[in-house]
Design a protein around this motif. Sequence first.
Motif, PDB file in Angstrom:
ATOM      1  N   ILE A   1       0.822  -1.202  -0.122  1.00  0.00           N
ATOM      2  CA  ILE A   1       0.061  -0.045  -0.060  1.00  0.00           C
ATOM      3  C   ILE A   1       1.036   1.007   0.017  1.00  0.00           C
ATOM      4  O   ILE A   1       1.960   1.138   0.531  1.00  0.00           O
ATOM      5  CB  ILE A   1      -1.016   0.194   1.204  1.00  0.00           C
TER       6      ILE A   1
ATOM      7  N   LEU B   1       1.351   4.880   1.387  1.00  0.00           N
ATOM      8  CA  LEU B   1       1.013   5.864   2.562  1.00  0.00           C
ATOM      9  C   LEU B   1       1.890   6.877   2.395  1.00  0.00           C
ATOM     10  O   LEU B   1       3.018   6.823   1.968  1.00  0.00           O
ATOM     11  CB  LEU B   1       0.745   4.857   3.727  1.00  0.00           C
TER      12      LEU B   1
ATOM     13  N   ALA C   1      -2.338   2.662   8.648  1.00  0.00           N
ATOM     14  CA  ALA C   1      -2.600   1.903   7.604  1.00  0.00           C
ATOM     15  C   ALA C   1      -4.016   0.827   7.955  1.00  0.00           C
ATOM     16  O   ALA C   1      -4.864   0.918   6.927  1.00  0.00           O
ATOM     17  CB  ALA C   1      -1.325   0.428   7.494  1.00  0.00           C
TER      18      ALA C   1
ATOM     19  N   THR D   1      -6.768   3.330   7.034  1.00  0.00           N
ATOM     20  CA  THR D   1      -6.836   3.886   5.628  1.00  0.00           C
ATOM     21  C   THR D   1      -7.536   2.637   4.992  1.00  0.00           C
ATOM     22  O   THR D   1      -8.419   2.803   3.945  1.00  0.00           O
ATOM     23  CB  THR D   1      -5.406   4.112   5.022  1.00  0.00           C
TER      24      THR D   1
ATOM     25  N   LEU E   1       3.795  -3.176   9.942  1.00  0.00           N
ATOM     26  CA  LEU E   1       3.718  -2.407   8.807  1.00  0.00           C
ATOM     27  C   LEU E   1       5.348  -2.339   8.406  1.00  0.00           C
ATOM     28  O   LEU E   1       5.969  -1.825   9.171  1.00  0.00           O
ATOM     29  CB  LEU E   1       3.233  -1.044   8.951  1.00  0.00           C
TER      30      LEU E   1
ATOM     31  N   TYR F   1       4.718   0.742   1.590  1.00  0.00           N
ATOM     32  CA  TYR F   1       4.627  -0.258   2.811  1.00  0.00           C
ATOM     33  C   TYR F   1       3.966  -1.871   2.276  1.00  0.00           C
ATOM     34  O   TYR F   1       3.309  -1.785   1.397  1.00  0.00           O
ATOM     35  CB  TYR F   1       3.928   0.397   3.959  1.00  0.00           C
TER      36      TYR F   1
END
Length: 83
Positions: free
Chosen positions: A6, A8, A17, A20, A34, A44
Motif C-alpha cells: 500500500i 501511504l 494503515a 486507511t 507495517l 509499505y
Amino acid sequence: MPLLTIRLAQNATLEIALRTLGLAVSEVDAGYGLVSLDPVQGLYALRVTDSAAARLATADDEGVGIFADPRIEPIRENPESPE
C-alpha cells in the motif's frame, strides 16, 4: 496470510494503515507489522487475513496490491527421514 502493498504517507504507522484500509487489528499480522519497502515512495507491506485480502481485492483502490506469501522452509537432505 496474504501480503499486501500500500502507498501511504512517509513515516506511516500500523494504526494509519488500518484506518486507511478499514481493517481491524485482528485482520492483520501485528507481529509482522507495517514494513517500509520504499520510504521515499511511501510504499509499505502488511500481512492480512485471507478474508481481508479478498475484501480489499474487490475494492477499487489502485494503491493496494495483494500477493501470496507462502511459508518457506529449509529442504531436508533426506525427505524420507523424520529429521
